[in-house]
Write an enzyme that holds these catalytic residues in place. Structure first.
Site, PDB file in Angstrom:
ATOM      1  N   TYR A   1       0.852  -1.186   0.000  1.00 24.12           N
ATOM      2  CA  TYR A   1       0.000   0.000   0.000  1.00 24.12           C
ATOM      3  C   TYR A   1       0.890   1.239   0.000  1.00 24.12           C
ATOM      4  O   TYR A   1       1.834   1.326   0.780  1.00 24.12           O
ATOM      5  CB  TYR A   1      -0.893   0.005   1.248  1.00 24.12           C
ATOM      6  CG  TYR A   1      -1.841   1.178   1.329  1.00 24.12           C
ATOM      7  CD1 TYR A   1      -2.898   1.313   0.428  1.00 24.12           C
ATOM      8  CD2 TYR A   1      -1.689   2.165   2.317  1.00 24.12           C
ATOM      9  CE1 TYR A   1      -3.779   2.395   0.514  1.00 24.12           C
ATOM     10  CE2 TYR A   1      -2.570   3.244   2.403  1.00 24.12           C
ATOM     11  CZ  TYR A   1      -3.607   3.348   1.498  1.00 24.12           C
ATOM     12  OH  TYR A   1      -4.484   4.407   1.575  1.00 24.12           O
TER      13      TYR A   1
ATOM     14  N   ASP B   1       9.205   2.888   0.008  1.00 25.29           N
ATOM     15  CA  ASP B   1       8.124   3.505   0.774  1.00 25.29           C
ATOM     16  C   ASP B   1       8.340   3.107   2.231  1.00 25.29           C
ATOM     17  O   ASP B   1       7.962   2.018   2.655  1.00 25.29           O
ATOM     18  CB  ASP B   1       6.766   3.019   0.250  1.00 25.29           C
ATOM     19  CG  ASP B   1       5.608   3.566   1.084  1.00 25.29           C
ATOM     20  OD1 ASP B   1       5.886   4.240   2.101  1.00 25.29           O
ATOM     21  OD2 ASP B   1       4.449   3.317   0.719  1.00 25.29           O
TER      22      ASP B   1
ATOM     23  N   LYS C   1       3.721   8.652   9.068  1.00 27.04           N
ATOM     24  CA  LYS C   1       3.536   8.009  10.383  1.00 27.04           C
ATOM     25  C   LYS C   1       4.522   8.526  11.453  1.00 27.04           C
ATOM     26  O   LYS C   1       4.356   9.637  11.902  1.00 27.04           O
ATOM     27  CB  LYS C   1       3.554   6.495  10.214  1.00 27.04           C
ATOM     28  CG  LYS C   1       2.387   6.102   9.279  1.00 27.04           C
ATOM     29  CD  LYS C   1       2.028   4.659   9.179  1.00 27.04           C
ATOM     30  CE  LYS C   1       0.704   4.522   8.447  1.00 27.04           C
ATOM     31  NZ  LYS C   1       0.734   3.793   7.196  1.00 27.04           N
TER      32      LYS C   1
HETATM   33  C1  LIG Z   1       0.075   4.325   5.813  1.00 25.77           C
HETATM   34  C2  LIG Z   1       0.879   4.119   4.604  1.00 25.77           C
HETATM   35  C3  LIG Z   1       0.806   4.995   3.508  1.00 25.77           C
HETATM   36  C4  LIG Z   1      -0.195   6.104   3.416  1.00 25.77           C
HETATM   37  O1  LIG Z   1      -0.004   7.077   4.381  1.00 25.77           O
HETATM   38  P1  LIG Z   1      -1.220   8.059   4.755  1.00 25.77           P
HETATM   39  O2  LIG Z   1      -0.609   9.013   5.743  1.00 25.77           O
HETATM   40  O3  LIG Z   1      -2.285   7.182   5.339  1.00 25.77           O
HETATM   41  O4  LIG Z   1      -1.666   8.714   3.520  1.00 25.77           O
HETATM   42  C5  LIG Z   1       1.675   4.797   2.452  1.00 25.77           C
HETATM   43  N1  LIG Z   1       2.567   3.802   2.461  1.00 25.77           N
HETATM   44  C6  LIG Z   1       2.664   2.932   3.498  1.00 25.77           C
HETATM   45  C7  LIG Z   1       3.689   1.853   3.454  1.00 25.77           C
HETATM   46  C8  LIG Z   1       1.801   3.047   4.573  1.00 25.77           C
HETATM   47  O5  LIG Z   1       1.872   2.158   5.572  1.00 25.77           O
END
Ligand SMILES: *Cc1c(COP(=O)(O)O)cnc(C)c1O
Length: 429
Positions: A144, A239, A267
């Site tokens: 994601y 990511d 995060k």
């Molecule tokens: C949570 C997450 C996102 C998206 O971040 P948001 O602040 O919710 O938009 C993207 N990549 C990874 C790996 C994530 O865990």
């Protein structure tokens, strides 16, 4: 447990907010039942609107790595707020957090702050395309990267190498530029590159996947991607929205000793305020506006409250070198305890863990990619989730999520959790 007030509040929210929530996973669709409304939290505990105390294994999906209402973060935000909450002009604290982040993370010279992980990944891909002059990207099924159009793609049918939209509103035109690969399958990535010679701008990956449960990269997988990128003039985008400032000071790049070309954060970097960021070496970052032609902007980007929270959080992580070791030890302890009681109760399971990320899968095979993650017994997971909730332990309301261990957890909390798992395990067979 009593959820009367949470239920009443949910009934009200459903009238004015789609599904009653501002992000879908919160609605408990994966497990059934009514979402818990939070009144407040401190350290390792959530307190809900019915005054239940819950040990929290989500921690706002990662940011609260040092526990809820962590005092240095709270104080930093309160003090900043008194001086004004947004200016749309540069502030010193933006440079301070940028300097600290660049010093903690390997292989980056410059960092740009945004407001979410979604924005970070979306901007990273635009930068990769602008820098390489190529259009296509490779992502992995089950990873994601936020909800921007290029990532809401599922595998195409039959022999097609390109993806199809997995949400209405994403166009076929966008989908054709996103290629889907299997996690931990280098051969598959190699084939996609061959079939799309000189068209791929970047490979984007969660270096440890956390959005299909926790899935570690196989030995050599990340290095294999690095090599494929080098040979084919493709940028490697890590990511690290989940893994950054969690698996190590320098994130997964440091843990696995692999250099990515662009790194995305979210995060933990915001300490619980809305922050994302992306970073790279000078040659890449200098392509961004206003230095270069790739456009990217934000009215609230680098917001002083958000930067104050993030700076206080990163400062703490940078100055206490034992945090990451402590977190990994607590997580290993939890892993052993849960594995022991599930085994004693003859519950078929697999547990994956890297550092302070851990997930329990109700399947006996290795969980190495989206396909194997999806094989888990979802009925068992639902019972497990609701059973633990009833015991006062809150895990993610979906089988496809990792648990996030916080340093605020004591060994008594972990023992309490293992006992709760033992109680619930007796209901699973
Ligand atoms: C949570 C997450 C996102 C998206 O971040 P948001 O602040 O919710 O938009 C993207 N990549 C990874 C790996 C994530 O865990």
């Amino acid at each position: 447990m009593n959820y009367k007030r949470s239920s009443a509040l949910f009934a009200e929210s459903e009238k004015v907010i789609p599904g009653g929530v501002n992000s879908p996973v919160r609605a408990f669709k994966g497990v059934g039942g009514t979402p818990i409304f939070v009144k407040g939290a401190k350290g390792a505990y959530l307190y809900d609107e019915d005054d239940n105390r819950l040990i929290d294994y989500i921690n706002s999906w990662g940011p609260m790595i040092l526990g809820h209402a962590f005092e240095p973060v709270v104080n930093a935000v309160v003090e900043k707020a008194k001086k004004g909450t947004s200016f749309g002009m540069p502030t010193e604290i933006e440079t301070q957090i940028a300097q600290l982040a660049v010093s903690m993370v390997p292989n980056i010279d410059k960092i740009r702050f945004v407001n979410s992980g979604t924005e970070a990944c979306m901007s990273a891909v635009r930068l990769a395309r602008g820098f390489t002059g190529k259009d296509k990207i490779i992502k992995f099924a089950g990873c994601y990267h936020g909800h921007s159009d290029s990532f809401l793609i599922q595998a195409g049918s039959g022999a097609s190498t390109f993806g199809t939209p997995n949400s209405p509103g994403v166009t076929q035109g966008t989908a054709k530029d996103t290629l889907l690969a299997r996690y931990n399958d280098l051969e598959n990535v190699s084939e996609l590159i061959e079939a799309n010679k000189n068209e791929i701008a970047c490979i984007i990956i969660e270096p440890v996947a956390g959005n299909m449960g926790c899935i570690p990269p196989k030995e050599g997988f990340l290095q294999g991607l690095r090599d494929l990128c080098d040979t084919n003039n493709i940028l490697l985008v890590f990511d690290e929205v989940m893994t950054g400032f969690r698996l190590a000071k320098g994130g997964a790049q440091a843990l696995f000793n692999i250099n990515a070309d662009i790194v995305c954060f979210g995060k933990v970097i915001g300490g619980g305020l809305p922050v994302g960021a992306f970073a790279a070496r000078n040659e890449i970052m200098n392509h961004l506006a206003p230095l270069g032609p790739v456009y990217q902007a934000g009215t609230l980007s680098g917001n002083p409250l958000a930067m104050a929270a993030g700076l206080a959080m990163l400062t703490e992580l940078n100055t206490d070198p034992d945090i990451f070791k402590r977190l990994a030890e607590k997580t290993a302890y939890l892993h052993e305890g849960i594995a022991r009681v599930l085994k004693e109760n003859n519950v078929v399971h697999t547990i994956n863990r890297v550092g302070s990320m851990i997930s329990v899968h109700f399947d006996e095979g290795n969980v190495v990619d989206f396909e194997t993650a999806a094989k888990g017994n979802n009925e068992s997971f639902k019972k497990f989730f609701h059973g633990l909730l009833n015991e006062g332990v809150y895990i993610a309301p979906s089988a496809f999520e990792t648990w996030f261990i916080t340093d605020a957890l004591s060994y008594e909390d972990l023992d309490f959790t293992i006992l709760a798992v033992n109680t619930v395990a007796k209901t699973l067979n």
